[in-house]
Design an enzyme around this catalytic site. Structure first.
Site, PDB file in Angstrom:
ATOM      1  N   GLU A 276       0.835  -1.200   0.000  1.00 57.39           N
ATOM      2  CA  GLU A 276       0.000   0.000   0.000  1.00 57.39           C
ATOM      3  C   GLU A 276       0.868   1.248   0.000  1.00 57.39           C
ATOM      4  OE1 GLU A 276      -2.677  -0.282   3.308  1.00 57.39           O
ATOM      5  OE2 GLU A 276      -3.653  -2.111   2.562  1.00 57.39           O
ATOM      6  N   HIS A 299      -8.065   1.073   2.247  1.00 55.21           N
ATOM      7  CA  HIS A 299      -7.798   0.733   3.652  1.00 55.21           C
ATOM      8  C   HIS A 299      -8.512   1.703   4.600  1.00 55.21           C
ATOM      9  CE1 HIS A 299      -4.622  -1.419   6.335  1.00 55.21           C
ATOM     10  NE2 HIS A 299      -5.759  -1.261   6.982  1.00 55.21           N
ATOM     11  N   GLY A 301     -11.291   0.763   6.481  1.00 55.59           N
ATOM     12  CA  GLY A 301     -12.171   0.031   7.390  1.00 55.59           C
ATOM     13  C   GLY A 301     -12.361   0.709   8.730  1.00 55.59           C
TER      14      GLY A 301
END
Length: 420
Positions: A276, A299, A301
């Protein structure tokens, strides 16, 4: 009649204003406020620092707070001569060399559960979005294409949800899905009590082959690397869906892309990737781009205001408590030790020691402390590290300094400090 004073004494470092803390990557204000109110010198930055700047900044600080982008490698930690504690204001600690930190007396804290609800809610949203192909319909409308269809679009009520990993996130997701009428099944290597109507299954293949939706909530370990590959995807029902909001290394991305393009899977939602970027911006590439009915998110969440606020409170409190009481509850690389607080009328001083976990060290420490009244003490070890707390009665600062110097002279000593 004289009443005993049982009010806890507020311990603190002898010169709390000299404690310097460096916070990076936009640590939430709740964490900044907790550390500032404790009287520490707090320097906060909105973004991660370039490595050369970080190496210079970290030389002088006693604590550092980071999120997921800053890499605290052995090289970086070697430059941190005064560092005693690291706060990871996030779930993971992969960005920290935990072994090096422990062996050099640096405790590491994180927040493994504060964003559980945020992740669970995102997964519920993705289940609905995948079942209704919302991502594809939205993209089409943005391109000016009107494509009103009902084929292969479903309600989630009555569908089977398989949860891999029934920890804090998996179990919260279980409750939400149950309330929406889904049949919930889960698989975990650790026995867990089912919530609501959820049922445990005996194996991962059993779960993969029977569920309409499969969602992953496992840590990054050697055992979970590529745990969902081509073989596991082939076990899933044709027309089923896969969701990964755990770690990017858990799913074989090329295999998932092939399963989506072939039509074996009806869709997927992916929030994490094997590699990432360290900063926002263009240029991110993944083989999943362009796959049908595939929701890709960066990313996010746990990226809600509520989660970040809770993380700030949890990690900020853990760091402040460690500095001011020596308690290591929640540390990921240290023995978890706590000692009840002395009463406010006590004249005791708390001695904190971290040492190499080898035979004979406690004997040497207790020999030094035997000249004083020891009110209470506790010691525990984890791997190569031993951690010791003791409240002793002393008369003045000179005695405290003498005790500290004597314990610090033990060859296996990593650090010794005092609170009063």
């Amino acid at each position: 009649m004289t009443q005993l004073n049982n009010k806890p004494k507020a311990l603190k470092p002898f010169h709390s204003g000299d404690i310097k803390i460096l916070l990076l990557e936009g640590v939430n204000k709740t964490g900044i406020d907790i550390l500032t109110k404790a009287g520490f010198q707090v320097e906060a930055h909105a973004k991660a620092l370039p490595k050369d700047v970080l190496l210079e900044k970290i030389k002088d600080v006693h604590a550092v707070g980071i999120r997921s982008k800053t890499q605290l490698t052995a090289e970086v930690l070697a430059a941190a001569k005064k560092l005693r504690v690291i706060g990871c204001f996030c779930i993971g600690t992969n960005q920290v060399d935990l072994e090096y930190a422990a062996n050099h007396g640096i405790a590491v804290f994180n927040s493994p559960f504060s964003n559980s609800r945020s992740v669970a809610e995102l997964v519920i949203a993705e289940i609905v979005a995948l079942a209704r192909q919302l991502g594809d319909r939205s993209n089409e409308i943005h391109q000016g294409i009107w494509n009103k269809v009902s084929k292969n679009c479903y309600e989630i009520r009555g569908k089977k949800l398989g949860i891999v990993g029934y920890g804090h996130i998996g179990s919260q997701l279980s409750v939400l899905a149950d309330a929406m009428g889904m049949q919930v099944f889960f698989y975990d290597v650790i026995q867990a009590m089912p919530l609501g109507t959820a049922k445990a299954v005996e194996s991962l293949p059993q779960l993969l082959s029977t569920c309409d939706f499969v969602t992953l909530h496992v840590p990054e370990t050697p055992e979970t690397k590529n745990m969902i590959g081509a073989h596991e995807l082939s076990l899933m029902q044709k027309g089923s869906y896969l969701i990964n909001a755990s770690r990017g290394t858990v799913v074989d991305i090329p295999a998932l892309a092939a399963a989506l393009k072939s039509g074996h899977l009806a869709g997927a939602a992916v929030d994490v990737y094997p590699s990432e970027p360290f900063a926002n911006g263009p240029g991110f590439l993944t083989e999943l781009q362009g796959c049908p009915n595939t929701i890709l998110t960066p990313h996010i969440g746990g990226s809600t205001e509520e989660a970040q606020s809770a993380i700030g409170v949890e990690v900020g409190t853990a760091v402040s408590r460690y500095i001011c009481t020596g308690a290591t509850l929640g540390a990921v690389n240290f023995p978890e030790v706590d000692l009840r607080m002395p009463t406010s009328d006590s004249k005791s001083v708390r001695i904190i020691n971290c040492h190499q976990n080898v035979p004979g060290v406690l004997k040497q420490i207790n020999k030094i402390l035997s000249n004083y009244n020891i009110e209470k003490q506790i010691c525990d070890s984890r791997g190569t590290v031993g951690y010791f707390l003791a409240d002793i009665s002393v008369e003045n600062e000179q005695e405290i300094e003498a005790v500290n110097n004597a314990i610090a002279s033990i060859p296996e000593n990593l650090f010794t400090r005092s609170l009063w």
